[in-house]
Design an enzyme around this catalytic site. Structure first.
Site, PDB file in Angstrom:
ATOM      1  N   HIS A   3      -5.891  -1.029  41.619  1.00 22.77           N
ATOM      2  CA  HIS A   3      -5.200  -0.262  42.328  1.00 22.77           C
ATOM      3  C   HIS A   3      -5.585   0.892  41.531  1.00 22.77           C
ATOM      4  O   HIS A   3      -5.533   0.630  40.646  1.00 22.77           O
ATOM      5  CB  HIS A   3      -3.900  -0.527  42.608  1.00 22.77           C
TER       6      HIS A   3
ATOM      7  N   GLU B 172      -1.577   5.050  46.950  1.00 24.26           N
ATOM      8  CA  GLU B 172      -2.507   4.803  46.544  1.00 24.26           C
ATOM      9  C   GLU B 172      -3.496   3.733  46.507  1.00 24.26           C
ATOM     10  O   GLU B 172      -3.083   3.529  47.878  1.00 24.26           O
ATOM     11  CB  GLU B 172      -1.562   3.499  45.790  1.00 24.26           C
TER      12      GLU B 172
HETATM   13 ZN   LIG Z   1       0.434   0.051  39.634  1.00 27.00          ZN
END
Ligand SMILES: [Zn+2]
Length: 123
Positions: free
Chosen positions: A71, A25
């Site tokens: 994100h 991420e």
């Molecule tokens: Zn998330």
């Protein structure tokens, strides 16, 4: 400051960073300029992994232009997770989730309380 939309340029940049970070991420702070979300900031000390990305809150700039966060979700889910819902209220009003495969349509924007919101893309 009223947020009128997000710049297409920033949206493309977020998709690109998400792609480059895959399968991890990425997480970033979003900044507005004249009512348009147009910039992102990485914070020093930000760590990320395959299932989480953490901001260091003590490094958070006290910037009135902070609009929210962005994100990525490498698993492609566009829904906020429980951790996201705890995180959103800590930083701004608008929160983007960009899901794999990170095309221009693979994102959603949420309010701090987790309700989905529309966000105009401004060329
Ligand atoms: Zn998330």
């Amino acid at each position: 400051m009223n947020i009128r939309g997000v710049s297409l340029e920033l949206l493309d940049l977020m998709c690109q960073i998400a792609m480059e970070s895959h399968p991890n991420e990425f997480v970033a702070v979003l900044l507005e300029k004249d009512g348009i979300i147009a910039e992102l900031n990485f914070l020093p000390g930000t760590t990320s992994g395959e299932s989480h990305a953490n901001l260091h809150y003590d490094m958070m700039p006290l910037d009135p232009h902070v609009a929210g966060s962005a994100h990525s979700h490498p698993n492609g889910a566009l829904q906020p997770s429980d951790a996201d819902l705890r995180f959103f209220p800590s930083i701004g009003r608008f929160h983007f989730i960009i899901g794999s495969p990170y095309s221009r349509s693979d994102w959603r924007c949420y309010h701090a309380d987790g309700t989905a919101t529309t966000m105009e893309v401004i060329p």
